[in-house]
Write an enzyme that holds these catalytic residues in place. Structure first.
Site, PDB file in Angstrom:
ATOM      1  N   SER A 165       0.834  -1.194   0.000  1.00  0.00           N
ATOM      2  CA  SER A 165       0.000   0.000   0.000  1.00  0.00           C
ATOM      3  C   SER A 165       0.876   1.254   0.000  1.00  0.00           C
ATOM      4  CB  SER A 165      -0.955  -0.048   1.194  1.00  0.00           C
ATOM      5  OG  SER A 165      -2.010   0.870   1.046  1.00  0.00           O
ATOM      6  N   ASP A 260      -9.733  -4.668  -4.995  1.00  0.00           N
ATOM      7  CA  ASP A 260      -9.064  -3.563  -4.312  1.00  0.00           C
ATOM      8  C   ASP A 260      -9.313  -2.292  -5.106  1.00  0.00           C
ATOM      9  OD1 ASP A 260      -7.319  -1.754  -3.116  1.00  0.00           O
ATOM     10  OD2 ASP A 260      -5.576  -3.070  -3.208  1.00  0.00           O
ATOM     11  N   HIS A 290      -7.814  -5.553  -0.798  1.00  0.00           N
ATOM     12  CA  HIS A 290      -6.645  -4.856  -0.283  1.00  0.00           C
ATOM     13  C   HIS A 290      -6.219  -5.471   1.049  1.00  0.00           C
ATOM     14  CE1 HIS A 290      -4.022  -1.302  -0.224  1.00  0.00           C
ATOM     15  NE2 HIS A 290      -4.228  -1.246   1.083  1.00  0.00           N
TER      16      HIS A 290
END
Length: 326
Positions: A165, A260, A290
């Site tokens: 991320s 995601d 995610h």
């Protein structure tokens, strides 16, 4: 592919908790959000794999402060004392939450499975430390590792960078900075569902804005805490898709999740790297959301992606070994 059924059941529990009064991250003060994020890891992720050691380290920063890091050293039978390769890892959490403990299981797995050392970095978090503090901390950690790795048993010629991320953003930004500043380029960049775009306006952001773990209000809460002003959004250090030139960077292994909101910008970034001549391996994990790499107690794919990353790391590290004399 449909959303993984185990993930779907988990997301239903999350939604039920919110309906019953549980507060999402973006409604909490940052300090409380960090506690909630770390505590959730204990329930969601599998117990960490065994390594030879996990040592606390302090890394000096350019502004005179220090940041914490944790060095994982793999247990290698009959180790001959030669220097080991290393992965410099930056945790996710939208620059606001996360740390050494939230990503302990993931880092232990990558160290044990590759095998290699992993240096996990606790860069400073927002809103106390705005952009570009996290970027500066990441660069300082990399330069420290290049200069001091041998004292930790690490081969500075075989260093990879990676993150998930926001941590993936820091990792790939580091390769751009290394190219521009003339630092040694990492042997590989490992990007787990990285944030790459200035604006969250892709089809996947619209399609998956709610109900898929990373929700639009949470993402914007994180970015509003991190960024100083609107101009920061178009800085390549925040949004690497804004970089004019992505050529001459380390090879990339990019792991994305089908469900995601970041998946479209992840694919766009992989396409940009390929177009710039960067060797890029892209894998989209079907049915995943995610942060699935930290959901070891929920989905089997958490173990799968860890093994895939470890194989990519091992291949990159082995390609840098000196040829043996006949």
């Amino acid at each position: 592919m449909p959303l993984d059924p185990d993930l779907a059941a988990f997301l239903e529990l999350v939604e039920a908790g919110i309906d019953n009064g549980a507060q999402p991250l973006h409604e909490l003060p940052p300090a409380q959000a960090r506690v909630q994020y770390d505590n959730s890891t204990l329930a969601l992720d599998a117990e960490g794999m065994d390594v030879a050691s996990a040592k606390s380290i302090e890394i000096p920063c350019r502004d005179g402060n220090q940041i914490d890091a944790r060095l994982y050293v793999p247990a290698i039978p009959a180790h001959d004392g030669s220097l080991l390769p290393a992965l410099l890892y930056f945790h996710g959490g939208g620059y606001c939450v996360g740390g050494l403990d939230s990503h302990d299981s993931l880092c232990r797995a990558l160290s044990a499975l590759t095998p290699c050392c992993v240096l996990s970095v606790a860069y400073r978090l927002a809103p106390e430390h705005k952009f570009p503090t996290a970027v500066d901390d990441a660069q300082d950690a990399y330069r420290w590792l290049l200069s001091n790795g041998s004292t930790c048993g690490i081969d500075a010629r075989r260093i990879a960078v990676g993150g998930d991320s926001a941590g993936g953003t820091l990792a790939t930004g580091l390769t751009i900075a290394a190219r521009d500043e003339g630092w040694l380029q990492p042997v590989l960049q490992v990007l787990l569902y990285p944030c790459t775009a200035a604006w969250q306006d892709t089809g996947s952001h619209s399609r998956l804005a709610q109900g898929y773990l990373l929700e639009a209000p949470t993402l914007q809460w994180m970015f509003s805490n991190y960024l100083r002003d609107a101009a920061d959004r178009t800085d390549w250090r925040f949004a690497p898709l804004e970089a004019i030139d992505l050529g001459k960077l380390a090879p990339a292994f990019i792991a994305l999740a089908e469900y995601d909101p970041l998946v479209d910008e992840g694919v766009a970034y992989a396409d940009r790297l390929k177009a710039a001549g960067v060797s890029t391996q892209l894998k989209v994990y079907e049915g995943m959301t995610h942060d699935f790499a930290r959901l070891g107690n929920i989905v089997n794919e958490a173990e799968l992606v860890r093994r895939d990353i470890s194989q990519a790391l091992a291949k990159a590290f082995s390609s840098q070994l000196p040829e043996k004399e006949n």
